[in-house]
Design a protein around this motif. Sequence first.
Motif, PDB file in Angstrom:
ATOM      1  N   LEU A 289       0.818  -1.224   0.000  1.00  0.00           N
ATOM      2  CA  LEU A 289       0.000   0.000   0.000  1.00  0.00           C
ATOM      3  C   LEU A 289       0.852   1.275   0.000  1.00  0.00           C
ATOM      4  CD1 LEU A 289      -2.783   1.361   0.215  1.00  0.00           C
ATOM      5  CD2 LEU A 289      -2.689   1.039   2.703  1.00  0.00           C
ATOM      6  N   VAL A 290       1.849   1.336   0.892  1.00  0.00           N
ATOM      7  CA  VAL A 290       2.665   2.558   1.005  1.00  0.00           C
ATOM      8  C   VAL A 290       3.479   2.776  -0.271  1.00  0.00           C
ATOM      9  CG1 VAL A 290       4.572   3.639   2.272  1.00  0.00           C
ATOM     10  CG2 VAL A 290       2.718   2.495   3.520  1.00  0.00           C
ATOM     11  N   ARG A 291       4.061   1.689  -0.796  1.00  0.00           N
ATOM     12  CA  ARG A 291       4.851   1.809  -2.027  1.00  0.00           C
ATOM     13  C   ARG A 291       3.969   2.300  -3.177  1.00  0.00           C
ATOM     14  NH1 ARG A 291       9.762  -0.289  -3.347  1.00  0.00           N
ATOM     15  NH2 ARG A 291       9.889  -1.891  -1.740  1.00  0.00           N
ATOM     16  N   ARG A 292       2.744   1.755  -3.274  1.00  0.00           N
ATOM     17  CA  ARG A 292       1.846   2.159  -4.362  1.00  0.00           C
ATOM     18  C   ARG A 292       1.433   3.627  -4.203  1.00  0.00           C
ATOM     19  NH1 ARG A 292      -3.010  -0.388  -4.269  1.00  0.00           N
ATOM     20  NH2 ARG A 292      -2.720  -1.466  -2.317  1.00  0.00           N
ATOM     21  N   LEU A 293       1.178   4.046  -2.959  1.00  0.00           N
ATOM     22  CA  LEU A 293       0.759   5.437  -2.724  1.00  0.00           C
ATOM     23  C   LEU A 293       1.890   6.421  -3.055  1.00  0.00           C
ATOM     24  CD1 LEU A 293      -1.220   4.888   0.590  1.00  0.00           C
ATOM     25  CD2 LEU A 293      -2.169   5.878  -1.505  1.00  0.00           C
ATOM     26  N   MET A 294       3.141   6.009  -2.783  1.00  0.00           N
ATOM     27  CA  MET A 294       4.270   6.916  -3.030  1.00  0.00           C
ATOM     28  C   MET A 294       4.583   7.044  -4.522  1.00  0.00           C
ATOM     29  SD  MET A 294       6.652   5.922   0.241  1.00  0.00           S
ATOM     30  CE  MET A 294       8.087   6.831  -0.258  1.00  0.00           C
ATOM     31  N   GLY A 295       4.092   6.086  -5.314  1.00  0.00           N
ATOM     32  CA  GLY A 295       4.203   6.177  -6.772  1.00  0.00           C
ATOM     33  C   GLY A 295       5.623   6.426  -7.232  1.00  0.00           C
ATOM     34  N   ASN A 296       5.743   7.319  -8.245  1.00  0.00           N
ATOM     35  CA  ASN A 296       7.067   7.614  -8.815  1.00  0.00           C
ATOM     36  C   ASN A 296       7.584   8.972  -8.363  1.00  0.00           C
ATOM     37  OD1 ASN A 296       7.110   5.223 -10.343  1.00  0.00           O
ATOM     38  ND2 ASN A 296       5.736   6.175 -11.841  1.00  0.00           N
ATOM     39  N   ASN A 297       7.001   9.538  -7.326  1.00  0.00           N
ATOM     40  CA  ASN A 297       7.474  10.855  -6.886  1.00  0.00           C
ATOM     41  C   ASN A 297       8.956  10.782  -6.509  1.00  0.00           C
ATOM     42  OD1 ASN A 297       4.577  11.055  -6.769  1.00  0.00           O
ATOM     43  ND2 ASN A 297       4.856  12.925  -5.579  1.00  0.00           N
ATOM     44  N   PRO A 298       9.739  11.824  -6.875  1.00  0.00           N
ATOM     45  CA  PRO A 298      11.157  11.804  -6.481  1.00  0.00           C
ATOM     46  C   PRO A 298      11.301  11.791  -4.962  1.00  0.00           C
ATOM     47  CG  PRO A 298      10.593  13.812  -7.733  1.00  0.00           C
ATOM     48  CD  PRO A 298       9.347  13.002  -7.626  1.00  0.00           C
ATOM     49  N   ILE A 299      12.321  11.079  -4.494  1.00  0.00           N
ATOM     50  CA  ILE A 299      12.556  10.973  -3.046  1.00  0.00           C
ATOM     51  C   ILE A 299      13.843  11.708  -2.698  1.00  0.00           C
ATOM     52  CG2 ILE A 299      13.172   9.344  -1.209  1.00  0.00           C
ATOM     53  CD1 ILE A 299      11.143   7.414  -2.541  1.00  0.00           C
ATOM     54  N   GLU A 300      13.769  12.599  -1.725  1.00  0.00           N
ATOM     55  CA  GLU A 300      14.946  13.346  -1.270  1.00  0.00           C
ATOM     56  C   GLU A 300      15.160  13.003   0.197  1.00  0.00           C
ATOM     57  OE1 GLU A 300      13.901  17.427  -2.050  1.00  0.00           O
ATOM     58  OE2 GLU A 300      14.052  17.179  -4.237  1.00  0.00           O
ATOM     59  N   LEU A 301      16.212  12.268   0.506  1.00  0.00           N
ATOM     60  CA  LEU A 301      16.460  11.858   1.890  1.00  0.00           C
ATOM     61  C   LEU A 301      17.209  12.951   2.642  1.00  0.00           C
ATOM     62  CD1 LEU A 301      17.491   8.125   1.326  1.00  0.00           C
ATOM     63  CD2 LEU A 301      15.218   9.075   1.820  1.00  0.00           C
ATOM     64  N   PHE A 302      16.891  13.096   3.908  1.00  0.00           N
ATOM     65  CA  PHE A 302      17.632  14.046   4.758  1.00  0.00           C
ATOM     66  C   PHE A 302      18.057  13.335   6.039  1.00  0.00           C
ATOM     67  CE2 PHE A 302      13.119  14.706   5.885  1.00  0.00           C
ATOM     68  CZ  PHE A 302      13.163  14.531   7.261  1.00  0.00           C
ATOM     69  N   ASP A 303      18.983  13.960   6.759  1.00  0.00           N
ATOM     70  CA  ASP A 303      19.452  13.410   8.033  1.00  0.00           C
ATOM     71  C   ASP A 303      19.269  14.465   9.118  1.00  0.00           C
ATOM     72  OD1 ASP A 303      20.822  10.875   7.043  1.00  0.00           O
ATOM     73  OD2 ASP A 303      21.779  12.420   5.807  1.00  0.00           O
ATOM     74  N   CYS A 304      18.740  14.043  10.258  1.00  0.00           N
ATOM     75  CA  CYS A 304      18.692  14.947  11.417  1.00  0.00           C
ATOM     76  C   CYS A 304      20.040  14.823  12.123  1.00  0.00           C
ATOM     77  CB  CYS A 304      17.547  14.564  12.356  1.00  0.00           C
ATOM     78  SG  CYS A 304      15.927  14.934  11.692  1.00  0.00           S
ATOM     79  N   ALA A 305      21.056  15.459  11.553  1.00  0.00           N
ATOM     80  CA  ALA A 305      22.427  15.277  12.043  1.00  0.00           C
ATOM     81  C   ALA A 305      22.966  16.533  12.716  1.00  0.00           C
ATOM     82  CB  ALA A 305      23.338  14.873  10.889  1.00  0.00           C
TER      83      ALA A 305
END
Length: 330
Positions: free
Chosen positions: A191-207
């Motif tokens: 479900l989550v993978r399907r909802l996220m579709g092909n939108n670009p993903i930008e990862l961040f770190d709380c560093a």
Amino acid sequence: MKRRDLATWGGITLGAIGAGLAIKSFLPQRFMSPAPWHEQKVQAPTLDTSTMPQIDVAFLRCGSVTIPECIAVRGAFSLAPRTIAYSGVLIRHPQATFLYDTGLSYDIHTYIADTSLLFRKTLGSFLFVQSINSHLAHAGMTSHDLQFALLSHLHWDHVSGIPDLPGVPLRINRVEYEAAKLGLLDSNGGLVRRLMGNNPIELFDCAGPTYEGFRSSLDLFGDGSIILVPLPGHTPGQVGMFINRSNGPRLFLLGDAAWINENYLRPATMHPFIWSAVTADDATARQTLIDLHLFALQHPEVSLIGMHDANMQEHFMAIEQAGMSRAKAT
Ligand SMILES: [Zn+2]
């Protein structure tokens, strides 16, 4: 004793144990002794936000469900109905207009239709109110006006607006995304993978450095106005968001670290039946509730608002709209 008598007494004993456990599950749970908390009830210095930018904030309710208070808050001896909201938050900062969580898309039910009957009848059951796209249109916007959507965590109900936001980059805590790849993305029929579709993903770190007692942080725009902090436990990499602004009170968005404000005020989890179903790490999530409890005691000037807390969101919006009309009148 005859075999039949043994069976009867065995049944009665098991029934009594079962009833005892059921009753116990509604009783308050001990977190820690209250004495040290009381000593912490000292108001901490308030942050001067006069030099911060103006930031407009709007909770956009897309759906809701009503549950008894004793389910939302363990130890609350009340059946009073409490509204659990499904919301996104529209945030307009001078450097970017973005969402914190995404509410629900107009076709969310077609995604949920592919999950199990149990899921559809329990966690996947809610009253649809208005899609995130329709909310944006009401504000004179489309998804093209959004620079990104920042996800508090990757549970389905926080990513369910993404189908309405094609191409909008998704900002996700790296810890959360890496953990979700190990199972969450593919649970409930993906479900989550399907909802996220092909939108670009930008990862961040709380560093970044500790912030207001939280272990680390990320200053999103480098101006001290939007600060992300880890609120782990509900999921491994859940993030909360401080909004520090000159045109209104400080806000602290909690994701699902607390469903409603009583969860951090008491503090108390939800009823264990729900809590255990939605919580990745019980001990860590309870520690996060204690951290929020202490922060709330020391900072009564900050509004702490959970993403499902309909009451707090309505209260905030009433004050926000009154402030806006006052500003327009002057
Ligand atoms: Zn949620």
